[in-house]
Design a protein around this motif. Structure first.
Motif, PDB file in Angstrom:
ATOM      1  N   GLY A 263       0.699  -0.953   0.243  1.00 53.71           N
ATOM      2  CA  GLY A 263       0.114   0.040   0.686  1.00 53.71           C
ATOM      3  C   GLY A 263       0.792   0.803  -0.502  1.00 53.71           C
ATOM      4  N   ILE A 264       0.960   2.327   1.306  1.00 49.67           N
ATOM      5  CA  ILE A 264       1.731   2.738   0.963  1.00 49.67           C
ATOM      6  C   ILE A 264       2.465   3.173   1.833  1.00 49.67           C
ATOM      7  N   LEU A 265       2.716   1.879   1.946  1.00 51.75           N
ATOM      8  CA  LEU A 265       4.120   1.328   3.204  1.00 51.75           C
ATOM      9  C   LEU A 265       5.261   0.927   2.546  1.00 51.75           C
ATOM     10  N   TYR A 266       6.072   1.493   2.537  1.00 53.74           N
ATOM     11  CA  TYR A 266       7.840   0.958   1.768  1.00 53.74           C
ATOM     12  C   TYR A 266       8.674   0.375   2.674  1.00 53.74           C
ATOM     13  N   LEU A 267       8.994  -0.757   3.244  1.00 52.82           N
ATOM     14  CA  LEU A 267      10.160  -1.133   4.165  1.00 52.82           C
ATOM     15  C   LEU A 267      11.429  -1.317   3.404  1.00 52.82           C
ATOM     16  N   ASP A 268      12.558  -0.893   3.244  1.00 53.81           N
ATOM     17  CA  ASP A 268      13.605  -0.496   2.741  1.00 53.81           C
ATOM     18  C   ASP A 268      14.765  -0.839   3.561  1.00 53.81           C
TER      19      ASP A 268
ATOM     20  N   PHE B 200      15.648  11.076  10.157  1.00 53.80           N
ATOM     21  CA  PHE B 200      14.203  10.752   9.894  1.00 53.80           C
ATOM     22  C   PHE B 200      13.888  11.965   8.517  1.00 53.80           C
ATOM     23  N   GLY B 201      13.585  11.488   7.592  1.00 54.12           N
ATOM     24  CA  GLY B 201      13.577  12.092   6.805  1.00 54.12           C
ATOM     25  C   GLY B 201      11.829  12.737   5.567  1.00 54.12           C
ATOM     26  N   ALA B 202      11.966  13.389   4.720  1.00 55.60           N
ATOM     27  CA  ALA B 202      10.745  13.938   3.873  1.00 55.60           C
ATOM     28  C   ALA B 202      10.992  13.792   2.278  1.00 55.60           C
ATOM     29  N   GLY B 203      10.601  13.328   1.364  1.00 55.75           N
ATOM     30  CA  GLY B 203      11.250  13.323   0.019  1.00 55.75           C
ATOM     31  C   GLY B 203      10.178  12.914  -1.144  1.00 55.75           C
ATOM     32  N   HIS B 204      10.402  13.266  -2.263  1.00 57.94           N
ATOM     33  CA  HIS B 204       9.625  12.284  -3.459  1.00 57.94           C
ATOM     34  C   HIS B 204       9.376  11.736  -4.148  1.00 57.94           C
TER      35      HIS B 204
ATOM     36  N   LEU C  78       4.562  14.229  -1.582  1.00 53.95           N
ATOM     37  CA  LEU C  78       6.212  13.289  -0.422  1.00 53.95           C
ATOM     38  C   LEU C  78       5.425  12.112   1.140  1.00 53.95           C
ATOM     39  N   TYR C  79       6.801  12.100   0.980  1.00 55.81           N
ATOM     40  CA  TYR C  79       6.666  10.330   2.095  1.00 55.81           C
ATOM     41  C   TYR C  79       7.266  11.117   3.141  1.00 55.81           C
ATOM     42  N   LEU C  80       7.063  10.333   4.244  1.00 57.22           N
ATOM     43  CA  LEU C  80       7.976  11.270   5.578  1.00 57.22           C
ATOM     44  C   LEU C  80       8.839   9.276   5.751  1.00 57.22           C
ATOM     45  N   ARG C  81      10.227   9.810   5.944  1.00 55.66           N
ATOM     46  CA  ARG C  81      10.464   8.346   6.565  1.00 55.66           C
ATOM     47  C   ARG C  81      11.805   7.989   7.432  1.00 55.66           C
ATOM     48  N   ALA C  82      11.325   7.507   8.214  1.00 57.75           N
ATOM     49  CA  ALA C  82      12.910   6.620   9.581  1.00 57.75           C
ATOM     50  C   ALA C  82      13.530   5.480   9.440  1.00 57.75           C
ATOM     51  N   ALA C  83      14.871   5.257   9.651  1.00 56.35           N
ATOM     52  CA  ALA C  83      15.356   4.803   9.612  1.00 56.35           C
ATOM     53  C   ALA C  83      16.652   4.407  10.433  1.00 56.35           C
ATOM     54  N   VAL C  84      17.419   4.037  10.444  1.00 51.29           N
ATOM     55  CA  VAL C  84      18.646   3.396  11.719  1.00 51.29           C
ATOM     56  C   VAL C  84      19.918   2.669  11.203  1.00 51.29           C
ATOM     57  N   PRO C  85      20.710   4.520  10.380  1.00 52.67           N
ATOM     58  CA  PRO C  85      21.759   4.403   9.644  1.00 52.67           C
ATOM     59  C   PRO C  85      22.820   3.742  10.586  1.00 52.67           C
ATOM     60  N   ILE C  86      23.610   2.259   9.786  1.00 50.71           N
ATOM     61  CA  ILE C  86      24.688   1.518  10.276  1.00 50.71           C
ATOM     62  C   ILE C  86      25.854   1.680   9.899  1.00 50.71           C
ATOM     63  N   GLN C  87      26.731   2.626   9.623  1.00 48.66           N
ATOM     64  CA  GLN C  87      28.149   2.126   9.031  1.00 48.66           C
ATOM     65  C   GLN C  87      28.880   0.905   9.353  1.00 48.66           C
ATOM     66  N   LEU C  88      28.957   0.568   7.963  1.00 53.81           N
ATOM     67  CA  LEU C  88      29.712  -0.866   8.624  1.00 53.81           C
ATOM     68  C   LEU C  88      31.104  -0.696   8.368  1.00 53.81           C
TER      69      LEU C  88
ATOM     70  N   ALA D 224      11.957   2.877   6.809  1.00 56.38           N
ATOM     71  CA  ALA D 224      10.320   2.581   6.098  1.00 56.38           C
ATOM     72  C   ALA D 224      10.353   3.938   5.471  1.00 56.38           C
ATOM     73  N   ARG D 225       9.443   4.155   5.159  1.00 58.76           N
ATOM     74  CA  ARG D 225       8.522   5.385   4.514  1.00 58.76           C
ATOM     75  C   ARG D 225       7.159   5.036   4.190  1.00 58.76           C
ATOM     76  N   LEU D 226       6.437   6.086   4.527  1.00 59.88           N
ATOM     77  CA  LEU D 226       4.593   6.517   4.130  1.00 59.88           C
ATOM     78  C   LEU D 226       5.027   7.286   2.879  1.00 59.88           C
ATOM     79  N   ASP D 227       4.846   6.584   1.953  1.00 58.56           N
ATOM     80  CA  ASP D 227       4.702   7.271   0.793  1.00 58.56           C
ATOM     81  C   ASP D 227       3.444   7.811   0.490  1.00 58.56           C
ATOM     82  N   PHE D 228       3.228   9.131   0.452  1.00 63.79           N
ATOM     83  CA  PHE D 228       1.204   9.884   0.710  1.00 63.79           C
ATOM     84  C   PHE D 228       1.385  10.276  -0.960  1.00 63.79           C
ATOM     85  N   LYS D 229       2.028  10.284  -2.135  1.00 65.62           N
ATOM     86  CA  LYS D 229       2.071  10.615  -3.648  1.00 65.62           C
ATOM     87  C   LYS D 229       3.325  11.792  -3.719  1.00 65.62           C
TER      88      LYS D 229
END
Length: 135
Positions: free
Chosen positions: A59-64, A114-118, A94-104, A87-92
């Protein structure tokens, strides 16, 4: 006044969610980017990078599981490879994003991103995006 704002937000969210595609499936998104960070009261540039984000859409949820590769090394930062599961919630629009950055290859506190984008879809399983993040 608060009730009107809550009702308006709920109506807007319902309209945006109703506009979202209802299908699920795998895909890949990506971008080329860079950024800035603040240290000792001054802005410092981060390296240019390539982000590749395999995702599963429901649906509107992107697991990445984002994979970010640095193109260059800027002292004192090493070239990094970073995983960004999230994960991103895509509202067409704009989307809202939350993630955990892990530097290898560079030990650091993981924190949250936290982010927002298109997102620009380039077919059924391919996307490019423009995003602003903070962590």
């Amino acid at each position: 006044m608060k009730k009107m704002i809550i009702v308006a937000a709920a109506v807007l969210a319902s309209v945006l969610i109703a506009q979202a595609d209802a299908h699920a499936g795998f895909g890949v998104g990506g971008s080329v980017g860079g950024g800035f960070f603040m240290s000792n009261g001054s802005a410092n540039r981060t390296s240019l990078n390539l982000a590749i984000d395999p995702f599963y859409k429901i649906g509107i949820l992107y697991l990445d599981m984002g994979i970010v590769f640095d193109f260059e090394q800027i002292s004192p930062q090493p070239q990094r490879i970073t995983l960004t599961p999230g994960a991103r919630l895509d509202f067409k629009l704009l989307y809202l994003r939350a993630a955990v950055p892990i530097q290898l290859n560079h030990p650091v506190d993981y924190g949250f991103l936290f982010g927002a984008g298109h997102m620009f879809t380039l077919g059924k399983h391919l996307a490019a995006y423009v995003e602003v993040d903070a962590n």
